[in-house]
Structure formats: structure tokens, C-alpha cells
Design a protein around this motif. Structure first.
Motif, PDB file in Angstrom:
ATOM      1  N   GLU A  19      44.332  28.416  42.289  1.00 27.23           N
ATOM      2  CA  GLU A  19      43.833  28.028  40.933  1.00 27.23           C
ATOM      3  C   GLU A  19      42.501  27.653  40.604  1.00 27.23           C
ATOM      4  OE1 GLU A  19      46.707  25.625  38.899  1.00 27.23           O
ATOM      5  OE2 GLU A  19      48.429  27.079  39.175  1.00 27.23           O
ATOM      6  N   SER A  20      41.749  27.271  42.075  1.00 25.00           N
ATOM      7  CA  SER A  20      40.535  26.888  41.769  1.00 25.00           C
ATOM      8  C   SER A  20      39.566  28.018  42.039  1.00 25.00           C
ATOM      9  CB  SER A  20      40.191  26.047  43.128  1.00 25.00           C
ATOM     10  OG  SER A  20      40.094  26.748  44.313  1.00 25.00           O
ATOM     11  N   ALA A  21      40.015  29.458  42.259  1.00 24.81           N
ATOM     12  CA  ALA A  21      39.301  30.552  42.523  1.00 24.81           C
ATOM     13  C   ALA A  21      38.732  30.908  41.187  1.00 24.81           C
ATOM     14  CB  ALA A  21      40.099  31.638  42.859  1.00 24.81           C
ATOM     15  N   ARG A  22      37.427  31.351  40.921  1.00 17.98           N
ATOM     16  CA  ARG A  22      36.861  31.650  39.711  1.00 17.98           C
ATOM     17  C   ARG A  22      36.539  33.307  39.828  1.00 17.98           C
ATOM     18  NH1 ARG A  22      34.843  28.154  36.239  1.00 17.98           N
ATOM     19  NH2 ARG A  22      34.990  29.983  34.867  1.00 17.98           N
ATOM     20  N   PRO A  82      43.739  37.042  38.185  1.00 14.74           N
ATOM     21  CA  PRO A  82      43.149  36.387  36.886  1.00 14.74           C
ATOM     22  C   PRO A  82      41.813  36.216  36.970  1.00 14.74           C
ATOM     23  CG  PRO A  82      44.415  34.986  38.593  1.00 14.74           C
ATOM     24  CD  PRO A  82      44.520  36.132  38.894  1.00 14.74           C
ATOM     25  N   VAL A  83      41.145  36.651  38.023  1.00 17.52           N
ATOM     26  CA  VAL A  83      39.580  36.442  38.007  1.00 17.52           C
ATOM     27  C   VAL A  83      38.985  37.706  38.178  1.00 17.52           C
ATOM     28  CG1 VAL A  83      40.130  33.989  38.987  1.00 17.52           C
ATOM     29  CG2 VAL A  83      39.598  35.900  40.553  1.00 17.52           C
ATOM     30  N   PRO A  84      37.968  37.746  37.565  1.00 16.14           N
ATOM     31  CA  PRO A  84      36.970  39.009  37.610  1.00 16.14           C
ATOM     32  C   PRO A  84      36.543  39.287  39.373  1.00 16.14           C
ATOM     33  CG  PRO A  84      36.046  37.834  36.081  1.00 16.14           C
ATOM     34  CD  PRO A  84      37.049  36.766  36.923  1.00 16.14           C
ATOM     35  N   VAL A  85      36.615  40.471  39.691  1.00 18.99           N
ATOM     36  CA  VAL A  85      36.251  41.130  40.902  1.00 18.99           C
ATOM     37  C   VAL A  85      35.119  41.824  40.992  1.00 18.99           C
ATOM     38  CG1 VAL A  85      36.948  42.252  43.008  1.00 18.99           C
ATOM     39  CG2 VAL A  85      38.893  41.113  41.959  1.00 18.99           C
ATOM     40  N   LEU A 121      31.023  32.018  35.628  1.00 19.44           N
ATOM     41  CA  LEU A 121      31.271  30.664  35.889  1.00 19.44           C
ATOM     42  C   LEU A 121      31.061  29.682  34.689  1.00 19.44           C
ATOM     43  CD1 LEU A 121      30.095  30.410  39.379  1.00 19.44           C
ATOM     44  CD2 LEU A 121      32.339  30.516  38.695  1.00 19.44           C
ATOM     45  N   ALA A 122      30.174  30.109  33.829  1.00 16.83           N
ATOM     46  CA  ALA A 122      29.856  29.220  32.531  1.00 16.83           C
ATOM     47  C   ALA A 122      30.661  29.345  31.629  1.00 16.83           C
ATOM     48  CB  ALA A 122      28.480  29.573  32.162  1.00 16.83           C
ATOM     49  N   LYS A 123      31.938  30.287  31.674  1.00 16.32           N
ATOM     50  CA  LYS A 123      32.885  30.323  30.778  1.00 16.32           C
ATOM     51  C   LYS A 123      34.205  29.796  31.239  1.00 16.32           C
ATOM     52  CE  LYS A 123      29.923  33.275  28.904  1.00 16.32           C
ATOM     53  NZ  LYS A 123      28.942  33.366  29.914  1.00 16.32           N
ATOM     54  N   ALA A 156      40.060  31.576  29.515  1.00 22.19           N
ATOM     55  CA  ALA A 156      39.713  32.727  28.778  1.00 22.19           C
ATOM     56  C   ALA A 156      39.615  33.747  29.317  1.00 22.19           C
ATOM     57  CB  ALA A 156      38.472  32.045  27.833  1.00 22.19           C
ATOM     58  N   ILE A 157      38.684  33.912  30.361  1.00 17.69           N
ATOM     59  CA  ILE A 157      38.651  35.131  31.485  1.00 17.69           C
ATOM     60  C   ILE A 157      39.973  35.391  31.778  1.00 17.69           C
ATOM     61  CG2 ILE A 157      37.580  35.794  33.494  1.00 17.69           C
ATOM     62  CD1 ILE A 157      35.530  35.111  31.349  1.00 17.69           C
ATOM     63  N   ALA A 158      40.995  34.574  32.438  1.00 13.65           N
ATOM     64  CA  ALA A 158      42.245  35.276  32.907  1.00 13.65           C
ATOM     65  C   ALA A 158      42.948  35.783  31.565  1.00 13.65           C
ATOM     66  CB  ALA A 158      42.872  34.087  33.420  1.00 13.65           C
TER      67      ALA A 158
END
Length: 260
Positions: free
Chosen positions: A51-54, A101-104, A203-205, A209-211
Motif C-alpha cells: 500500500e506504500s507503492a505509488r 492500483p498504481v500507474p506503470v 506523486l503530487a496527487k 484518486a489515482i487508484a
């Protein structure tokens, strides 16, 4: 003493939650052997649990980004059952990229062909060196790039995708950007800086919301327009109830930076 074998995929994480996965078979142009597929799957599953991965940056060592499947390995086991299992393994890995759940972000420093081009297309974002080249060239060997056609046809127009698939011809990084296969193209020496710029913007978002947005983005694309709007509206309503969105809107009203 036997020489230590390099890991097939190198992993590097930082305190910001940026995970860099580097394909590490430069001597084989980072071909997707069974071992590479399994290792990459394990690393992506690890990201999914973290859950810490962004952000995930998918990179490659050496001159090539990825030459696709390991043809020598494939030719050594000519059976329908083996090929079905291999392509199912690859499909599972590709779909894991989509479901994270994070961008690749694909960091494409060199040539990406066949399933390597598929991997670029499957990533959410791609930054390419101007030296990179792209092709789905299996047809030149008598093997139509069927699985690469799935994300490719969802990145670029159908006629452009079909032309690449039936000719096997290469396109350069500039043309890949014009067609929509990659987001940004920069000089080789500026590649890391451009990737970091994109990472910094993400990372600024807020992560939530990204997920939510990534899941919605892909699900709605497969639906009819009415169902897509229904799903999008429900997603946005749920997003609005998150603390991050409530704080962001309040910050806008109060004309101050959000405190996430």
C-alpha cells in the motif's frame, strides 16, 4: 566456484513509493523467457500488496528494451499444451500491469519488438528515448503477433495497428508518439529526467484518486457509453467521499495548497 547468476528482474524502491523493475537479460535483448515472466509476475504481485507503492517504472538493461518471447525456449518445446500455458502466463502478467492500483510507466531506452512492444502498449504510460524503435514483427517469422495486437489496437488506430501487424515493419520513437503508443520522446541522455518528471507529477496527487481513476479508466473503455457513464458517475461519487478529495476541494475554495 560457480559464478552468481544475475536476477532476471532487478527491483529498486525508494522512500517515495517509486518501484523500478528492470528487465535484466541484456545478453538476450531482455527476451521474456518463462523465468522472466515468472519473476516479473512475482514482483508485480508484490507491488499489488504494497500500500506504500505509488508508481512502477518498468525499465530494461542493455541496448534493447525487450525482444519479445524467447524464441529459442519456445522452439525447444513444440507442443500445443506448452504454448497455451506460456501465452496464458504472459497474459496473466500483462493483465496484472493493468490491474495494479498504481500507474506503470515504461522507460523505453531501446528496441521493443513483438511481446516487448506489447509490454510497452500494456503499460499505462510510456517515455521513450529517441533511439527506441518498435515493431510487432512476428509475422516475418510466420507467427502473427496475436496477443500483442490486443493492447496495441487499444493504443493506436485500428488501421495503423493492423499495418504494423501484417507488415512487421519498424516505427521510430517519433512515429510511436504520433500514433499514441508512447507519451513522450526525449534524447537518450534526458530519458531518466523525463521519467522522473512524470513520476513527480503523479506523486503530487492522492494515491486513492489515482487508484480509483485507473480502475475506472480501463473498465469504462470496454463498456457501451451509457454503462460507462453510470460506472464513471458512481466512481466519481465514491471518490468525492474520500478524505483526499474533500481536502482538495476545500483547499481550492480556501485558495491554499491541499494538505495531503
Amino acid at each position: 566456484m560457480a559464478e552468481a547468476v544475475n536476477p532476471l528482474v532487478l527491483r529498486d524502491g525508494d522512500s517515495r513509493g517509486v518501484v523500478t523493475l528492470t528487465l535484466n537479460r541484456p545478453e538476450a535483448f531482455n527476451a521474456l523467457s518463462e523465468g522472466v515472466l515468472a519473476t516479473l509476475q512475482d514482483e508485480l504481485d508484490r507491488v499489488a500488496r504494497d500500500e506504500s507503492a505509488r508508481v512502477v517504472v518498468l525499465a530494461a538493461a542493455g541496448k534493447a528494451f525487450c525482444a519479445g518471447h524467447d524464441l529459442k525456449e519456445m522452439r525447444a518445446q513444440p507442443s500445443l499444451e506448452y504454448y497455451q500455458r506460456l501465452f496464458a502466463q504472459c497474459t496473466r502478467m500483462m493483465l496484472t500491469v493493468r490491474r495494479l492500483p498504481v500507474p506503470v510507466i515504461a522507460r523505453v531506452q531501446g528496441t521493443a519488438t513483438a511481446a516487448g512492444c506489447q509490454l510497452v502498449a500494456q503499460c499505462d504510460l510510456a517515455v521513450a528515448s529517441s533511439a527506441a524503435r518498435f515493431a510487432v514483427s512476428g509475422v516475418s517469422l510466420g507467427l502473427f503477433c496475436s496477443t500483442p495486437s490486443v493492447p496495441l489496437s487499444r493504443n493506436i488506430s485500428s488501421k495503423e495497428a493492423f499495418e504494423m501487424l501484417v507488415t512487421g515493419e519498424f516505427i521510430d520513437a517519433r512515429e510511436a508518439k504520433e500514433r499514441g503508443l508512447v507519451n513522450r520522446v526525449v534524447a537518450p541522455e534526458a530519458l531518466d529526467a523525463e521519467v522522473n518528471k512524470l513520476v513527480g507529477s503523479i506523486l503530487a496527487k492522492p494515491r486513492v484518486a489515482i487508484a480509483l481513476g485507473k480502475e475506472l479508466f480501463y473498465r469504462q473503455a470496454e463498456l457501451g457509453i451509457e454503462a460507462a457513464y453510470d460506472l464513471a458517475g458512481q466512481t466519481m461519487a465514491c471518490n468525492m467521499m474520500e478524505d483526499a478529495a474533500l481536502e482538495g476541494v476545500q483547499a481550492f475554495i480556501e485558495k491554499r495548497p491541499p494538505r495531503w
